[in-house]
Design an enzyme around this catalytic site. Structure first.
Site, PDB file in Angstrom:
ATOM      1  N   SER A  16       0.838  -1.209   0.000  1.00 39.24           N
ATOM      2  CA  SER A  16       0.000   0.000   0.000  1.00 39.24           C
ATOM      3  C   SER A  16       0.874   1.262   0.000  1.00 39.24           C
ATOM      4  O   SER A  16       1.873   1.350   0.705  1.00 39.24           O
ATOM      5  CB  SER A  16      -0.892   0.007   1.245  1.00 39.24           C
ATOM      6  OG  SER A  16      -1.507   1.263   1.357  1.00 39.24           O
ATOM      7  N   LYS A  17       0.450   2.235  -0.791  1.00 38.36           N
ATOM      8  CA  LYS A  17       1.163   3.519  -0.860  1.00 38.36           C
ATOM      9  C   LYS A  17       0.667   4.473   0.228  1.00 38.36           C
ATOM     10  O   LYS A  17       1.208   5.560   0.402  1.00 38.36           O
ATOM     11  CB  LYS A  17       0.920   4.190  -2.221  1.00 38.36           C
ATOM     12  CG  LYS A  17       1.330   3.365  -3.418  1.00 38.36           C
ATOM     13  CD  LYS A  17       2.818   3.250  -3.532  1.00 38.36           C
ATOM     14  CE  LYS A  17       3.210   2.554  -4.830  1.00 38.36           C
ATOM     15  NZ  LYS A  17       4.633   2.186  -4.849  1.00 38.36           N
ATOM     16  N   THR A  63      -8.937  -1.171   2.631  1.00 36.23           N
ATOM     17  CA  THR A  63      -8.686  -1.744   1.307  1.00 36.23           C
ATOM     18  C   THR A  63      -9.157  -3.192   1.276  1.00 36.23           C
ATOM     19  O   THR A  63      -9.794  -3.675   2.218  1.00 36.23           O
ATOM     20  CB  THR A  63      -7.194  -1.536   0.905  1.00 36.23           C
ATOM     21  OG1 THR A  63      -7.043  -1.944  -0.458  1.00 36.23           O
ATOM     22  CG2 THR A  63      -6.235  -2.302   1.778  1.00 36.23           C
ATOM     23  N   LYS A  67     -13.648  -3.716   1.945  1.00 43.19           N
ATOM     24  CA  LYS A  67     -14.380  -2.511   1.549  1.00 43.19           C
ATOM     25  C   LYS A  67     -15.902  -2.635   1.649  1.00 43.19           C
ATOM     26  O   LYS A  67     -16.585  -1.654   1.896  1.00 43.19           O
ATOM     27  CB  LYS A  67     -14.003  -2.116   0.115  1.00 43.19           C
ATOM     28  CG  LYS A  67     -12.617  -1.490   0.012  1.00 43.19           C
ATOM     29  CD  LYS A  67     -12.357  -1.083  -1.417  1.00 43.19           C
ATOM     30  CE  LYS A  67     -11.227  -0.087  -1.491  1.00 43.19           C
ATOM     31  NZ  LYS A  67     -11.197   0.631  -2.759  1.00 43.19           N
ATOM     32  N   ASP A  79     -23.885   9.079   2.032  1.00 44.05           N
ATOM     33  CA  ASP A  79     -24.627   8.721   0.814  1.00 44.05           C
ATOM     34  C   ASP A  79     -23.694   8.256  -0.304  1.00 44.05           C
ATOM     35  O   ASP A  79     -24.041   7.367  -1.080  1.00 44.05           O
ATOM     36  CB  ASP A  79     -25.421   9.944   0.311  1.00 44.05           C
ATOM     37  CG  ASP A  79     -26.575  10.258   1.251  1.00 44.05           C
ATOM     38  OD1 ASP A  79     -26.908   9.397   2.090  1.00 44.05           O
ATOM     39  OD2 ASP A  79     -27.130  11.375   1.145  1.00 44.05           O
ATOM     40  N   ASP A 103     -13.033   7.724  -3.282  1.00 47.94           N
ATOM     41  CA  ASP A 103     -12.563   7.465  -4.657  1.00 47.94           C
ATOM     42  C   ASP A 103     -13.257   8.354  -5.687  1.00 47.94           C
ATOM     43  O   ASP A 103     -12.633   8.803  -6.652  1.00 47.94           O
ATOM     44  CB  ASP A 103     -12.769   5.993  -5.036  1.00 47.94           C
ATOM     45  CG  ASP A 103     -11.670   5.100  -4.500  1.00 47.94           C
ATOM     46  OD1 ASP A 103     -10.583   5.615  -4.180  1.00 47.94           O
ATOM     47  OD2 ASP A 103     -11.897   3.879  -4.402  1.00 47.94           O
ATOM     48  N   GLY A 131     -16.206  -2.907 -12.144  1.00 51.79           N
ATOM     49  CA  GLY A 131     -15.774  -3.359 -10.819  1.00 51.79           C
ATOM     50  C   GLY A 131     -15.985  -2.266  -9.782  1.00 51.79           C
ATOM     51  O   GLY A 131     -16.741  -1.310 -10.004  1.00 51.79           O
ATOM     52  N   ASN A 153     -18.537  -3.799 -20.129  1.00 51.20           N
ATOM     53  CA  ASN A 153     -17.727  -4.691 -19.297  1.00 51.20           C
ATOM     54  C   ASN A 153     -17.685  -6.073 -19.923  1.00 51.20           C
ATOM     55  O   ASN A 153     -18.660  -6.515 -20.533  1.00 51.20           O
ATOM     56  CB  ASN A 153     -18.349  -4.776 -17.889  1.00 51.20           C
ATOM     57  CG  ASN A 153     -17.419  -5.434 -16.889  1.00 51.20           C
ATOM     58  OD1 ASN A 153     -16.238  -5.081 -16.836  1.00 51.20           O
ATOM     59  ND2 ASN A 153     -17.923  -6.368 -16.113  1.00 51.20           N
ATOM     60  N   ARG A 158     -22.518  -7.832 -14.909  1.00 52.79           N
ATOM     61  CA  ARG A 158     -21.967  -6.994 -13.834  1.00 52.79           C
ATOM     62  C   ARG A 158     -22.249  -5.514 -14.118  1.00 52.79           C
ATOM     63  O   ARG A 158     -22.520  -4.733 -13.213  1.00 52.79           O
ATOM     64  CB  ARG A 158     -20.460  -7.244 -13.744  1.00 52.79           C
ATOM     65  CG  ARG A 158     -19.942  -7.181 -12.345  1.00 52.79           C
ATOM     66  CD  ARG A 158     -18.496  -7.591 -12.266  1.00 52.79           C
ATOM     67  NE  ARG A 158     -17.920  -7.181 -11.000  1.00 52.79           N
ATOM     68  CZ  ARG A 158     -16.630  -7.114 -10.766  1.00 52.79           C
ATOM     69  NH1 ARG A 158     -15.769  -7.436 -11.710  1.00 52.79           N
ATOM     70  NH2 ARG A 158     -16.181  -6.727  -9.594  1.00 52.79           N
ATOM     71  N   GLY A 240      -3.504   7.802 -13.952  1.00 55.88           N
ATOM     72  CA  GLY A 240      -4.284   7.363 -12.787  1.00 55.88           C
ATOM     73  C   GLY A 240      -3.693   7.739 -11.441  1.00 55.88           C
ATOM     74  O   GLY A 240      -4.364   7.609 -10.413  1.00 55.88           O
TER      75      GLY A 240
HETATM   76  N1  LIG Z   1      -5.869   5.193  -9.703  1.00 54.91           N
HETATM   77  C1  LIG Z   1      -6.544   4.816  -8.638  1.00 54.91           C
HETATM   78  O1  LIG Z   1      -6.646   5.541  -7.634  1.00 54.91           O
HETATM   79  C2  LIG Z   1      -7.249   3.487  -8.619  1.00 54.91           C
HETATM   80  C3  LIG Z   1      -8.266   3.240  -7.686  1.00 54.91           C
HETATM   81  C4  LIG Z   1      -8.909   2.000  -7.710  1.00 54.91           C
HETATM   82  C5  LIG Z   1      -8.524   1.034  -8.630  1.00 54.91           C
HETATM   83  N2  LIG Z   1      -7.523   1.305  -9.515  1.00 54.91           N
HETATM   84  C6  LIG Z   1      -7.150   0.301 -10.517  1.00 54.91           C
HETATM   85  O2  LIG Z   1      -8.319   0.031 -11.282  1.00 54.91           O
HETATM   86  C7  LIG Z   1      -8.341  -1.319 -11.703  1.00 54.91           C
HETATM   87  C8  LIG Z   1      -9.682  -1.959 -11.316  1.00 54.91           C
HETATM   88  O3  LIG Z   1      -9.841  -1.943  -9.911  1.00 54.91           O
HETATM   89  P1  LIG Z   1     -11.203  -2.493  -9.243  1.00 54.91           P
HETATM   90  O4  LIG Z   1     -11.047  -2.295  -7.794  1.00 54.91           O
HETATM   91  O5  LIG Z   1     -12.393  -1.945  -9.931  1.00 54.91           O
HETATM   92  O6  LIG Z   1     -11.090  -4.061  -9.574  1.00 54.91           O
HETATM   93  P2  LIG Z   1     -12.272  -5.128  -9.751  1.00 54.91           P
HETATM   94  O7  LIG Z   1     -13.450  -4.769  -8.910  1.00 54.91           O
HETATM   95  O8  LIG Z   1     -11.632  -6.448  -9.583  1.00 54.91           O
HETATM   96  O9  LIG Z   1     -12.726  -4.965 -11.302  1.00 54.91           O
HETATM   97  C9  LIG Z   1     -11.850  -5.351 -12.335  1.00 54.91           C
HETATM   98  C10 LIG Z   1     -12.430  -4.915 -13.676  1.00 54.91           C
HETATM   99  O10 LIG Z   1     -11.488  -5.252 -14.708  1.00 54.91           O
HETATM  100  C11 LIG Z   1     -12.144  -6.121 -15.659  1.00 54.91           C
HETATM  101  N3  LIG Z   1     -11.183  -7.086 -16.187  1.00 54.91           N
HETATM  102  C12 LIG Z   1     -10.254  -7.789 -15.518  1.00 54.91           C
HETATM  103  N4  LIG Z   1      -9.582  -8.600 -16.356  1.00 54.91           N
HETATM  104  C13 LIG Z   1     -10.137  -8.424 -17.581  1.00 54.91           C
HETATM  105  C14 LIG Z   1      -9.893  -8.992 -18.874  1.00 54.91           C
HETATM  106  N5  LIG Z   1      -8.934  -9.903 -19.075  1.00 54.91           N
HETATM  107  N6  LIG Z   1     -10.647  -8.561 -19.930  1.00 54.91           N
HETATM  108  C15 LIG Z   1     -11.621  -7.640 -19.745  1.00 54.91           C
HETATM  109  N7  LIG Z   1     -11.902  -7.066 -18.555  1.00 54.91           N
HETATM  110  C16 LIG Z   1     -11.169  -7.461 -17.480  1.00 54.91           C
HETATM  111  C17 LIG Z   1     -13.248  -6.793 -14.875  1.00 54.91           C
HETATM  112  O11 LIG Z   1     -14.207  -7.304 -15.760  1.00 54.91           O
HETATM  113  P3  LIG Z   1     -15.130  -8.561 -15.283  1.00 54.91           P
HETATM  114  O12 LIG Z   1     -16.232  -7.976 -14.467  1.00 54.91           O
HETATM  115  O13 LIG Z   1     -15.587  -9.142 -16.575  1.00 54.91           O
HETATM  116  O14 LIG Z   1     -14.238  -9.481 -14.517  1.00 54.91           O
HETATM  117  C18 LIG Z   1     -13.750  -5.604 -14.033  1.00 54.91           C
HETATM  118  O15 LIG Z   1     -14.540  -4.736 -14.809  1.00 54.91           O
HETATM  119  C19 LIG Z   1      -7.119  -1.973 -11.054  1.00 54.91           C
HETATM  120  O16 LIG Z   1      -6.097  -2.000 -12.010  1.00 54.91           O
HETATM  121  C20 LIG Z   1      -6.763  -1.034  -9.919  1.00 54.91           C
HETATM  122  O17 LIG Z   1      -5.375  -1.057  -9.614  1.00 54.91           O
HETATM  123  C21 LIG Z   1      -6.885   2.508  -9.536  1.00 54.91           C
END
Ligand SMILES: NC(=O)c1ccc[n+]([C@@H]2O[C@H](COP(=O)([O-])OP(=O)(O)OC[C@H]3O[C@@H](n4cnc5c(N)ncnc54)[C@H](OP(=O)(O)O)[C@@H]3O)[C@@H](O)[C@H]2O)c1
Length: 271
Positions: A16-17, A63, A67, A79, A103, A131, A153, A158, A240
């Site tokens: 974690s950062k 995290t 969550k 809300d 977020d 997600g 998606n 989903r 990001g």
């Molecule tokens: N910059 C930031 O502050 C920040 C904050 C939060 C998250 N993130 C990043 O955002 C990303 C998603 O996080 P999350 O928490 O939303 O994760 P999550 O709930 O696990 O959701 C993952 C998403 O990626 C899709 N996915 C995964 N593998 C795939 C593939 N091979 N082909 C197509 N779609 C695929 C999933 O689709 P399915 O539903 O079909 O599995 C889902 O929509 C991560 O990389 C995370 O590090 C960044």
């Protein structure tokens, strides 16, 4: 003055950062306190949380995998966190847990800083992914008055599940995402595709208007292939890393009453 006794709780949390970010601000603003990373497994959340309250912790980042499950243990959930269906930040006062999700704020604030003249109201967005991050981002966009939000998606159901919370969403098949970019003002990748070690995001930007802004919330690498592609055709790319740091700004504000400035030093340290 507030003394912060803060921690990020989750499993795993070693990478974690958050400790780096919050310790940086504690030092920069001369606020007494500390911020740690505390590993808590799913089955021990309830009693470990009670221990943290007894030990005087007053600011928690939450995290994976807690969550959603932590919501039933909180006294008040705002809300925003309710709409997103997940909590990532808790303030503890007089033994009570006040929960929110920062977020959505972090995502919107990052865009506002990267493109100060970007108008959200009545504009059109396409969100790739459904997600946890996508839910927060859509909540942020809805709060800003975006009226036409397309979500696509890999697992269509989903995306469809999100329509219950966000009735104005339009769900498009993953196979049709290239065409869905026509007339879009903002494209956001919230999938993990394009991240180091993950598959590449296979998408054509041919239909995307040149004026559209493209935000990839994946920040490792910072300039993903999607952002490089967007930049090469004249679209404004947004990385990001800002979302990550700005969501932390909001928690720091809630806990310590200070709005920290996001400096290049901090961004470089996090990267
Ligand atoms: N910059 C930031 O502050 C920040 C904050 C939060 C998250 N993130 C990043 O955002 C990303 C998603 O996080 P999350 O928490 O939303 O994760 P999550 O709930 O696990 O959701 C993952 C998403 O990626 C899709 N996915 C995964 N593998 C795939 C593939 N091979 N082909 C197509 N779609 C695929 C999933 O689709 P399915 O539903 O079909 O599995 C889902 O929509 C991560 O990389 C995370 O590090 C960044």
């Amino acid at each position: 003055m507030t003394i912060l006794k803060g921690a990020v709780i989750g499993y795993p949390v070693q990478k974690s950062k958050s400790p780096l970010i919050y310790r940086h601000w504690l030092k920069a603003y001369g606020i007494p306190g500390n911020y740690e990373a505390i590993e808590i497994q799913a089955d021990e959340l309830s009693h470990r949380l009670s221990q943290l309250i007894d030990q005087g912790y007053n600011g928690l980042s939450v995290t994976l995998p807690h969550k959603q499950t932590i919501m039933s243990l909180c006294d008040e959930i705002d809300d925003t966190a309710r709409a997103i269906g997940a909590v990532n930040s808790i303030q503890i006062k007089d033994g009570k847990l006040y929960a929110t999700n920062t977020d959505a704020f972090g995502f919107i604030q990052n865009i506002k800083i990267a493109v100060p003249d970007f108008i959200f109201k009545n504009r059109r967005a396409c969100v790739l992914g459904a997600g946890g991050a996508a839910r927060a981002i859509i909540q942020g966009l809805v709060e800003q008055g975006m009226t036409d939000i397309i979500v696509t998606n890999r697992t269509r159901t989903r995306a469809e599940d999100m329509v219950t919370t966000f009735p104005s969403l339009r769900v498009v098949d993953w196979a049709d995402k290239d065409q869905a970019l026509s007339g879009i003002d903002l494209l956001v990748n919230t999938t993990s595709l394009g991240m180091e070690g993950q598959d590449r995001l296979d998408i054509s930007l041919d239909h995307l208007p040149p004026s559209a802004v493209v935000n990839d919330i994946v920040y490792y690498p910072l300039m993903t292939d999607l952002l490089k592609n967007a930049e090469s055709r004249g679209n404004k790319p947004i990385t990001g890393i800002g979302m990550l740091i700005h969501q932390a700004c909001r928690s720091f504000h809630n806990w310590c009453g200070v709005d920290p400035v996001v400096t290049d030093d901090l961004i470089q340290a996090v990267l």
